[in-house]
Motif scaffolding. Structure first.
Motif, PDB file in Angstrom:
ATOM      1  N   ASN A  49      15.500  14.995   1.153  1.00 46.45           N
ATOM      2  CA  ASN A  49      14.413  15.653   1.865  1.00 46.45           C
ATOM      3  C   ASN A  49      13.245  15.793   0.905  1.00 46.45           C
ATOM      4  N   ALA A  50      12.111  15.186   1.266  1.00 49.39           N
ATOM      5  CA  ALA A  50      10.962  15.184   0.356  1.00 49.39           C
ATOM      6  C   ALA A  50      10.525  16.588  -0.017  1.00 49.39           C
ATOM      7  N   SER A  51      10.618  17.526   0.917  1.00 49.74           N
ATOM      8  CA  SER A  51      10.140  18.879   0.637  1.00 49.74           C
ATOM      9  C   SER A  51      10.989  19.581  -0.412  1.00 49.74           C
ATOM     10  N   ARG A  52      12.198  19.099  -0.609  1.00 53.55           N
ATOM     11  CA  ARG A  52      13.080  19.705  -1.605  1.00 53.55           C
ATOM     12  C   ARG A  52      12.960  19.021  -2.970  1.00 53.55           C
ATOM     13  N   LYS A  53      12.141  17.985  -3.066  1.00 50.57           N
ATOM     14  CA  LYS A  53      12.038  17.221  -4.302  1.00 50.57           C
ATOM     15  C   LYS A  53      10.814  17.579  -5.123  1.00 50.57           C
ATOM     16  N   GLY A  54       9.981  18.455  -4.627  1.00 49.28           N
ATOM     17  CA  GLY A  54       8.818  18.885  -5.389  1.00 49.28           C
ATOM     18  C   GLY A  54       7.518  18.352  -4.836  1.00 49.28           C
ATOM     19  N   TRP A  55       6.418  18.834  -5.437  1.00 46.24           N
ATOM     20  CA  TRP A  55       5.095  18.539  -4.921  1.00 46.24           C
ATOM     21  C   TRP A  55       4.722  17.073  -5.037  1.00 46.24           C
ATOM     22  N   TRP A  56       5.182  16.378  -6.058  1.00 47.07           N
ATOM     23  CA  TRP A  56       4.841  14.948  -6.187  1.00 47.07           C
ATOM     24  C   TRP A  56       5.339  14.172  -4.970  1.00 47.07           C
ATOM     25  N   HIS A  57       6.571  14.454  -4.538  1.00 49.55           N
ATOM     26  CA  HIS A  57       7.114  13.758  -3.371  1.00 49.55           C
ATOM     27  C   HIS A  57       6.376  14.164  -2.097  1.00 49.55           C
ATOM     28  N   ILE A  58       6.010  15.434  -1.992  1.00 53.47           N
ATOM     29  CA  ILE A  58       5.247  15.867  -0.827  1.00 53.47           C
ATOM     30  C   ILE A  58       3.907  15.143  -0.772  1.00 53.47           C
ATOM     31  N   TRP A  59       3.258  15.004  -1.931  1.00 52.91           N
ATOM     32  CA  TRP A  59       1.981  14.283  -1.984  1.00 52.91           C
ATOM     33  C   TRP A  59       2.164  12.823  -1.571  1.00 52.91           C
ATOM     34  N   GLN A  60       3.215  12.172  -2.068  1.00 55.96           N
ATOM     35  CA  GLN A  60       3.447  10.779  -1.714  1.00 55.96           C
ATOM     36  C   GLN A  60       3.735  10.627  -0.221  1.00 55.96           C
ATOM     37  N   LEU A  61       4.476  11.571   0.336  1.00 57.53           N
ATOM     38  CA  LEU A  61       4.745  11.545   1.774  1.00 57.53           C
ATOM     39  C   LEU A  61       3.446  11.647   2.564  1.00 57.53           C
ATOM     40  N   ALA A  62       2.586  12.578   2.180  1.00 59.29           N
ATOM     41  CA  ALA A  62       1.321  12.762   2.884  1.00 59.29           C
ATOM     42  C   ALA A  62       0.424  11.539   2.719  1.00 59.29           C
ATOM     43  N   ARG A  63       0.373  10.986   1.522  1.00 64.88           N
ATOM     44  CA  ARG A  63      -0.462   9.810   1.266  1.00 64.88           C
ATOM     45  C   ARG A  63      -0.002   8.624   2.108  1.00 64.88           C
ATOM     46  N   SER A  64       1.307   8.389   2.134  1.00 68.03           N
ATOM     47  CA  SER A  64       1.827   7.258   2.894  1.00 68.03           C
ATOM     48  C   SER A  64       1.662   7.463   4.395  1.00 68.03           C
ATOM     49  N   ARG A  88       0.817  -1.218   0.000  1.00 71.15           N
ATOM     50  CA  ARG A  88       0.000   0.000   0.000  1.00 71.15           C
ATOM     51  C   ARG A  88       0.847   1.264   0.000  1.00 71.15           C
ATOM     52  N   TYR A  89       2.114   1.128   0.393  1.00 69.02           N
ATOM     53  CA  TYR A  89       3.010   2.287   0.407  1.00 69.02           C
ATOM     54  C   TYR A  89       3.749   2.357  -0.922  1.00 69.02           C
ATOM     55  N   PHE A  90       3.501   3.418  -1.682  1.00 72.87           N
ATOM     56  CA  PHE A  90       4.223   3.576  -2.941  1.00 72.87           C
ATOM     57  C   PHE A  90       5.631   4.093  -2.692  1.00 72.87           C
ATOM     58  N   LEU A  91       5.732   5.037  -1.784  1.00 71.31           N
ATOM     59  CA  LEU A  91       7.017   5.640  -1.426  1.00 71.31           C
ATOM     60  C   LEU A  91       6.836   6.308  -0.066  1.00 71.31           C
ATOM     61  N   TYR A  92       7.830   6.143   0.799  1.00 72.12           N
ATOM     62  CA  TYR A  92       7.825   6.673   2.158  1.00 72.12           C
ATOM     63  C   TYR A  92       6.960   5.814   3.101  1.00 72.12           C
ATOM     64  N   PHE A  93       7.440   5.684   4.330  1.00 76.38           N
ATOM     65  CA  PHE A  93       6.759   5.024   5.446  1.00 76.38           C
ATOM     66  C   PHE A  93       6.725   3.495   5.354  1.00 76.38           C
ATOM     67  N   GLU A  94       7.145   2.915   4.232  1.00 81.58           N
ATOM     68  CA  GLU A  94       7.177   1.453   4.195  1.00 81.58           C
ATOM     69  C   GLU A  94       8.199   0.897   5.179  1.00 81.58           C
ATOM     70  N   ASP A  95       9.258   1.653   5.454  1.00 78.23           N
ATOM     71  CA  ASP A  95      10.242   1.203   6.438  1.00 78.23           C
ATOM     72  C   ASP A  95       9.695   1.334   7.866  1.00 78.23           C
ATOM     73  N   PHE A  96       8.913   2.387   8.126  1.00 79.00           N
ATOM     74  CA  PHE A  96       8.260   2.514   9.432  1.00 79.00           C
ATOM     75  C   PHE A  96       7.369   1.292   9.676  1.00 79.00           C
ATOM     76  N   ASP A  97       6.556   0.989   8.682  1.00 81.41           N
ATOM     77  CA  ASP A  97       5.592  -0.101   8.801  1.00 81.41           C
ATOM     78  C   ASP A  97       6.271  -1.454   8.999  1.00 81.41           C
ATOM     79  N   ILE A  98       7.277  -1.755   8.196  1.00 81.67           N
ATOM     80  CA  ILE A  98       7.906  -3.070   8.290  1.00 81.67           C
ATOM     81  C   ILE A  98       8.692  -3.207   9.594  1.00 81.67           C
ATOM     82  N   SER A  99       9.222  -2.108  10.116  1.00 87.57           N
ATOM     83  CA  SER A  99       9.913  -2.161  11.409  1.00 87.57           C
ATOM     84  C   SER A  99       8.946  -2.571  12.512  1.00 87.57           C
ATOM     85  N   LEU A 100       7.781  -1.943  12.542  1.00 85.93           N
ATOM     86  CA  LEU A 100       6.798  -2.255  13.576  1.00 85.93           C
ATOM     87  C   LEU A 100       6.287  -3.684  13.447  1.00 85.93           C
ATOM     88  N   ARG A 101       6.110  -4.141  12.218  1.00 82.84           N
ATOM     89  CA  ARG A 101       5.640  -5.520  12.020  1.00 82.84           C
ATOM     90  C   ARG A 101       6.725  -6.529  12.380  1.00 82.84           C
TER      91      ARG A 101
END
Length: 274
Positions: free
Chosen positions: A246-261, A212-225
């Motif tokens: 830094n996602a904020s320096r990579k543009g809006w697409w990365h910011i959106w993916q960060l928020a979605r994840s 379900r994670y396209f980019l970002y937070f997949e490492d958070f999730d797998i650590s907890l599991r």
């Protein structure tokens, strides 16, 4: 499509998966070179590198041929940009006794893999190892994290430096700077996805990353599991240099993916916000 230097269904002591997308050639070459040196330091009898390219429409890999020469490898491509987790999961059924998820912007010390293997052999309860990391300028990165809340994530990802300074103590606690140093630390809640050294059967039991994670937070999730049935260890003698980003320096697409994840993560883990 798979380009392979060692075809067949082998069993390996260590496998390494590197996911790339429109890769910077020089960065990837530095990673491969450091990986080659690290493998030479180990006693591992068999190893295999999986380079998984999410670049759409394929790519030319001639620039990699010299760097990969003599190494057992497969280049997997043609799946399109399926995201970081799904790309890593392509090899979940063929991982070795130990399996390293490695970012293409990481250079490791020559003894990093040998040290990680020795630690895992000595500590059978360790299912996931995370290293000591440094920025290219030599300053320390803090890859381990406490369980996050939304405010900490916004501060760390998007706040100006001046604002971050106002909340430095809070951010330091989130990055576990009070715990992470030059000695082994057991059971940090979250480890970074840039270098995740798994016991192979643990990675398989997890089914790899949550797709379900396209980019970002997949490492958070797998650590907890992973922590539900294996221990996580921060091992500072395993040393890497991580260019990071830094996602904020990579543009809006990365910011959106960060928020979605982030939304997926907090819903999946019962909104444990503080």
């Amino acid at each position: 499509m798979v380009e392979s230097a060692s075809p067949g269904a082998e069993t390996h002591e260590i496998t390494i998966a590197i996911v790339v997308f429109k890769p910077d050639q020089q960065t990837v070459l530095r990673t491969i070179q450091s990986l080659r040196q690290a493998l030479q330091f180990t006693d591992a009898k068999t190893a295999k590198i999986f380079l998984i390219d999410n670049t759409p429409d394929g790519a030319n890999y001639d620039w990699l041929s010299e760097s990969l020469a003599g190494l057992p490898f497969e280049i997997i491509h043609g799946q399109g940009n399926v995201g970081f987790g799904r790309a890593n999961n392509i090899v979940v059924d063929v991982v070795g006794k130990y399996h390293l998820v490695l970012n293409p912007d990481v250079e490791m010390e020559p003894d990093a893999l040998a040290t990680a293997l020795a630690f895992m052999d000595d500590h059978k309860d360790c299912g996931l190892l995370t290293p000591q990391a440094f920025n290219p300028d030599g300053s320390r990165q803090y890859l381990c994290k406490r369980y996050p809340n939304v405010f900490d994530l916004l501060l760390r990802g998007f706040a100006p430096c001046g604002v971050k300074q106002l909340f430095a103590t809070r951010l330091d606690l989130y990055e576990m700077r009070d715990q992470i140093g030059d000695v082994v630390f057991w059971d940090p809640p979250i480890a970074s996805g840039c270098f995740m050294f798994f016991r192979g059967d643990v990675f398989k039991k997890l089914g790899g990353f949550d797709p379900r994670y396209f980019l970002y937070f997949e490492d958070f999730d797998i650590s907890l599991r992973a922590a539900k049935f294996a221990r996580i260890a921060y091992v500072p003698k395993v040393r890497i240099v991580h260019e990071g980003g830094n996602a904020s320096r990579k543009g809006w697409w990365h910011i959106w993916q960060l928020a979605r994840s982030a939304r997926v993560f907090f819903w999946a883990h019962l909104l444990k916000l503080s």
